[in-house]
Design a protein around this motif. Structure first.
Motif, mmCIF file in Angstrom:
data_model
loop_
_atom_site.group_PDB
_atom_site.id
_atom_site.type_symbol
_atom_site.label_atom_id
_atom_site.label_comp_id
_atom_site.label_asym_id
_atom_site.label_seq_id
_atom_site.Cartn_x
_atom_site.Cartn_y
_atom_site.Cartn_z
ATOM 1 N N SER A 41 0.928 -1.010 0.150
ATOM 2 C CA SER A 41 -0.206 -0.098 0.052
ATOM 3 C C SER A 41 0.764 1.224 0.218
ATOM 4 O O SER A 41 2.081 1.249 0.847
ATOM 5 C CB SER A 41 -0.793 -0.026 1.264
ATOM 6 N N VAL A 42 0.330 2.245 -0.634
ATOM 7 C CA VAL A 42 1.077 3.634 -0.716
ATOM 8 C C VAL A 42 1.016 4.169 0.596
ATOM 9 O O VAL A 42 2.060 4.807 1.309
ATOM 10 C CB VAL A 42 0.554 4.468 -1.756
ATOM 11 N N PHE A 43 -0.054 4.182 1.286
ATOM 12 C CA PHE A 43 -0.279 5.024 2.579
ATOM 13 C C PHE A 43 -0.305 4.173 3.834
ATOM 14 O O PHE A 43 -0.170 4.983 5.075
ATOM 15 C CB PHE A 43 -1.743 5.555 2.491
ATOM 16 N N GLN A 44 -0.638 3.111 3.879
ATOM 17 C CA GLN A 44 -0.574 2.227 5.199
ATOM 18 C C GLN A 44 0.127 1.174 5.216
ATOM 19 O O GLN A 44 0.661 0.609 4.024
ATOM 20 C CB GLN A 44 -2.183 1.705 5.455
ATOM 21 N N PRO A 45 0.435 0.508 6.357
ATOM 22 C CA PRO A 45 1.301 -1.003 6.494
ATOM 23 C C PRO A 45 0.512 -2.128 6.063
ATOM 24 O O PRO A 45 0.116 -2.928 6.900
ATOM 25 C CB PRO A 45 1.859 -0.796 7.653
ATOM 26 N N ILE A 76 6.507 5.621 -10.546
ATOM 27 C CA ILE A 76 6.243 4.409 -11.075
ATOM 28 C C ILE A 76 6.629 3.291 -10.353
ATOM 29 O O ILE A 76 6.520 2.287 -10.198
ATOM 30 C CB ILE A 76 6.224 4.426 -12.558
ATOM 31 N N ARG A 77 8.489 3.783 -10.256
ATOM 32 C CA ARG A 77 9.078 2.603 -9.422
ATOM 33 C C ARG A 77 8.614 2.340 -8.170
ATOM 34 O O ARG A 77 8.534 1.122 -7.679
ATOM 35 C CB ARG A 77 10.400 3.296 -9.475
ATOM 36 N N ARG A 78 8.188 3.556 -7.360
ATOM 37 C CA ARG A 78 8.030 3.118 -6.040
ATOM 38 C C ARG A 78 6.564 2.312 -5.929
ATOM 39 O O ARG A 78 6.250 1.662 -5.197
ATOM 40 C CB ARG A 78 7.711 4.299 -5.307
ATOM 41 N N PHE A 79 5.512 2.882 -6.638
ATOM 42 C CA PHE A 79 4.255 2.326 -6.929
ATOM 43 C C PHE A 79 4.340 0.767 -7.309
ATOM 44 O O PHE A 79 3.604 0.176 -6.730
ATOM 45 C CB PHE A 79 3.433 2.938 -7.842
ATOM 46 N N THR A 80 5.218 0.271 -7.966
ATOM 47 C CA THR A 80 5.331 -1.062 -8.586
ATOM 48 C C THR A 80 6.094 -1.872 -7.708
ATOM 49 O O THR A 80 6.358 -3.070 -8.026
ATOM 50 C CB THR A 80 5.526 -1.007 -10.133
ATOM 51 N N ALA A 81 6.776 -1.098 -6.920
ATOM 52 C CA ALA A 81 7.932 -1.972 -5.882
ATOM 53 C C ALA A 81 7.355 -3.290 -5.283
ATOM 54 O O ALA A 81 6.389 -2.869 -4.509
ATOM 55 C CB ALA A 81 8.704 -1.188 -5.014
ATOM 56 N N PHE A 103 6.600 -6.810 4.631
ATOM 57 C CA PHE A 103 6.280 -5.332 4.700
ATOM 58 C C PHE A 103 5.053 -5.089 5.508
ATOM 59 O O PHE A 103 4.989 -3.940 6.353
ATOM 60 C CB PHE A 103 6.177 -4.819 3.323
ATOM 61 N N ALA A 104 3.984 -5.809 5.549
ATOM 62 C CA ALA A 104 2.854 -5.665 6.275
ATOM 63 C C ALA A 104 2.738 -6.250 7.724
ATOM 64 O O ALA A 104 1.769 -6.295 8.287
ATOM 65 C CB ALA A 104 1.724 -6.080 5.335
#
Length: 155
Positions: A41-45, A76-81, A103-104
């Motif tokens: 997720s971009v905003f949450q764990p 794009i790089r961070r979003f698709t990491a 990660f989560a």
């Protein structure tokens, strides 16, 4: 386009397999065969699980970004990491890759929560904490986000 409904507490086994709740199986029945994409997720764990059809729609939007603009390329790089494809097995389970589990901070007890066209995968404790620790009063947030939208535009 699917519109998912529901929040479900589930168990993840030691290998990272999760049984998709029956309600999600029913709602996603036409999309299960194509598989899913799971990402950070971009905003949450937590993790986000996209039906392949929805993922293609998101990628079509990203493909319109000019890759010669550094911010676009970085986004794009961070979003698709860490993005991975996942499929359901014959028992209706899907495997969450180890790096994404880390990660989560996923443990045995997890929550699957609908996010309109996707669902999120949360560690149960983290999910409950995020709901409890909401800094902003939800009524104020709802007014800010939805208050200026003409109700007729939503239908």
């Amino acid at each position: 386009m699917v519109s998912l409904i529901g929040t479900y507490e589930c168990k993840m086994d030691a290998k990272g397999r999760v049984m998709l709740p029956a309600a999600y199986k029913k709602q996603l029945a036409d999309l299960v065969e194509e598989g899913f994409v799971v990402k950070r997720s971009v905003f949450q764990p937590c993790l986000e699980v996209y039906p392949m059809q929805e993922w293609r729609s998101v990628m079509a939007k990203l493909n319109k970004l000019n890759r010669f603009v550094k911010k676009n390329n970085d986004f794009i790089r961070r979003f698709t990491a860490g993005v991975k494809t996942v499929e359901m097995d014959s028992s209706g389970r899907f495997l969450i890759p180890k790096d994404l589990c880390q990660f989560a901070s996923l443990k045995k007890e997890i929550v699957l929560s609908s996010g309109v066209t996707i669902f999120e995968v949360w560690d149960k404790g983290s999910y409950e904490k995020v709901l409890e620790d909401a800094v902003i009063d939800f009524a104020d947030l709802a007014e800010e986000v939805m208050g200026n939208i003409d109700v007729d535009e939503l239908s």
